[in-house]
Design an enzyme around this catalytic site. Sequence first.
Site, mmCIF file in Angstrom:
data_model
loop_
_atom_site.group_PDB
_atom_site.id
_atom_site.type_symbol
_atom_site.label_atom_id
_atom_site.label_comp_id
_atom_site.label_asym_id
_atom_site.label_seq_id
_atom_site.Cartn_x
_atom_site.Cartn_y
_atom_site.Cartn_z
ATOM 1 N N ASP A 254 0.827 -1.207 0.000
ATOM 2 C CA ASP A 254 0.000 0.000 0.000
ATOM 3 C C ASP A 254 0.863 1.259 0.000
ATOM 4 O OD1 ASP A 254 -2.432 -1.442 0.257
ATOM 5 O OD2 ASP A 254 -1.986 -1.740 2.369
ATOM 6 N N LYS A 276 -3.697 3.636 -2.725
ATOM 7 C CA LYS A 276 -4.358 4.785 -3.333
ATOM 8 C C LYS A 276 -3.336 5.902 -3.523
ATOM 9 C CE LYS A 276 -7.853 5.981 -0.919
ATOM 10 N NZ LYS A 276 -8.936 6.539 -0.156
ATOM 11 N N MET A 390 -6.992 8.015 10.936
ATOM 12 C CA MET A 390 -7.618 8.668 9.780
ATOM 13 C C MET A 390 -8.523 9.833 10.219
ATOM 14 S SD MET A 390 -8.458 5.160 7.729
ATOM 15 C CE MET A 390 -8.660 4.168 9.188
HETATM 16 C C1 LIG Z 1 -5.800 2.502 6.846
HETATM 17 S S1 LIG Z 1 -5.170 2.916 8.432
HETATM 18 C C2 LIG Z 1 -4.086 1.578 8.689
HETATM 19 C C3 LIG Z 1 -3.664 1.424 10.095
HETATM 20 C C4 LIG Z 1 -2.655 0.323 10.278
HETATM 21 N N1 LIG Z 1 -3.203 -0.965 9.927
HETATM 22 C C5 LIG Z 1 -2.098 0.291 11.702
HETATM 23 O O1 LIG Z 1 -2.310 -0.692 12.419
HETATM 24 O O2 LIG Z 1 -1.437 1.259 12.075
HETATM 25 C C6 LIG Z 1 -4.084 4.239 8.030
HETATM 26 C C7 LIG Z 1 -4.056 5.289 9.120
HETATM 27 O O3 LIG Z 1 -3.205 4.885 10.166
HETATM 28 C C8 LIG Z 1 -2.608 6.027 10.746
HETATM 29 N N2 LIG Z 1 -1.143 5.903 10.586
HETATM 30 C C9 LIG Z 1 -0.489 4.867 10.055
HETATM 31 N N3 LIG Z 1 0.839 5.074 10.112
HETATM 32 C C10 LIG Z 1 1.006 6.267 10.726
HETATM 33 C C11 LIG Z 1 2.151 7.022 11.091
HETATM 34 N N4 LIG Z 1 3.383 6.594 10.854
HETATM 35 N N5 LIG Z 1 1.967 8.204 11.706
HETATM 36 C C12 LIG Z 1 0.721 8.647 11.966
HETATM 37 N N6 LIG Z 1 -0.391 7.973 11.649
HETATM 38 C C13 LIG Z 1 -0.247 6.795 11.033
HETATM 39 C C14 LIG Z 1 -3.119 7.224 10.005
HETATM 40 O O4 LIG Z 1 -4.250 7.685 10.702
HETATM 41 C C15 LIG Z 1 -3.495 6.626 8.691
HETATM 42 O O5 LIG Z 1 -4.459 7.388 8.023
#
Ligand SMILES: C[S@@+](CC[C@H](N)C(=O)[O-])C[C@H]1O[C@@H](n2cnc3c(N)ncnc32)[C@H](O)[C@@H]1O
Length: 479
Positions: A254, A276, A390
């Site tokens: 992704d 995306k 998100m």
């Molecule tokens: C589709 S979700 C996936 C989450 C992922 N499966 C997890 O366990 O962290 C994606 C969201 O995770 C958060 N996110 C993931 N990595 C991040 C990071 N390094 N810093 C801040 N937010 C993060 C953000 O809110 C982002 O929009």
Amino acid sequence: MSATPLAAPNPFFPISLRLQGARVLLVGGGEVAARKVRLLLRAAPIIEIVARELNEELAALAAQGRVQFLGAAFEPAQIVGCRLVIAATDDRALNRQVAAAADAANIPVNVVDDPAPSSFITPAIIDRAPLQVAISSGGAAPVLARRLRERIEAMLPAQLGQLAGFLQRQRARVADRLPTSERRALWERFLDGPGAERLLRGDEAGGDAELQRLLDGAAPGGEVFLVGAGPGDPDLLTFRALRLMQQADVVLYDRLLPTAILDLVRRDAERIFVGKRRSQHAVPQDEINAELVRLARAGKRVLRLKGGDPFIFGRGGEEIETLAAAGIAFQVVPGITAASGCAAYAGIPLTHRDYAQACIFVTGHARADGKLALNWPLLAQRGQTVVIYMGLGTLPQLCAEFTAQGLPADWPAALIEEGTSSAQRVISGTLADLPAKVAAAEVRGASLVIVGEVVRLREKLDWFARHASTQLSERPLAG
Ligand SMILES: C[S@@+](CC[C@H](N)C(=O)[O-])C[C@H]1O[C@@H](n2cnc3c(N)ncnc32)[C@H](O)[C@@H]1O
């Protein structure tokens, strides 16, 4: 130009010695001796100890009959008939006396931390019984040897011994079916394929079935690895994630995955981007699911690599539901989710005895009608932390709702952008002022919102920013 000095020949020759049932004399009764006993016991010799005093551990082993205490005084006659002698006292003269007596009787002797009078030395050992890795610097640099051991230890799966034991037990079965000239190729196919991987995760029946497939002449079966890659810092990958990343034939990934992580995937694996991009649509979920099934059916080891943890707002559950329905083998590797990673690197404990006894993860993604479908009476409570994935786009709406539901306007809240990377930014404030601060900072990257009194602890506990520039590689976004 000065010539590089030639390395001195190593006077020690590595062998593995059968000790089961043999007598070993150990002179010494302290911690150093106890350490040797712990290692020796794995090879099941008869251990006889001479020592002025036994420490607690050795005394307990003597009481259980697992070692035999001969008394306080060393006498050369005690050496007769031993296969090995070890001197481990803090009396250098006594150690040397023991070594001289053993040498005179031609019995291998080791003086702990004193290579000169030793006729053998013990290597640093990694034990995955029946498999052993031994590292020796010939007594030249034991600390270096130990460092190497730590590195290799980390690379070797914990269940490697079970895999070696399985291979040992199946030798006769394979020998019955195949001529010698074909056995090696079969074992190589097995070790490179899903059979070995199944054994490494403790699935003996699965490993056995895969071996049978190969014996029947079938191609290795495909498999999907659903792997959580953590929030960004490559150092936060698990050992298992890394191992599977290095075995994959093809990877589906992704947008949020940093290139530093993708670079760790096996170099010649095919890469398929399914995330995306800005202003474009992601590959629809059912197409990703179908692609996973198609690739695994073609016999590939498919890596489905996801940011964070695959089961937390990652749609990992949907992907493996399809695999399960199609009868495809899969395994799931958890990753550090953004909430844990970002909170740790921002110095915000998600729970704290004084401030938060619960922690809730929610998504701030709005529904098609622009509304947030959240259980507000549950979320707007004191004594807990709410982590919002998100939530960047809906931040003003989120903060307004928390206050409308009864939390005070000065309730602490923070947003972490690109958490755990060198680009990490943490913007902290209150429900009242956070949206404006975030707008002013022009936040664009992946962002997580944390609401709760624990945010205040950051003032004291922030540690990462000070190290970020030296500790982490850049985190350009892949894809
Ligand atoms: C589709 S979700 C996936 C989450 C992922 N499966 C997890 O366990 O962290 C994606 C969201 O995770 C958060 N996110 C993931 N990595 C991040 C990071 N390094 N810093 C801040 N937010 C993060 C953000 O809110 C982002 O929009």
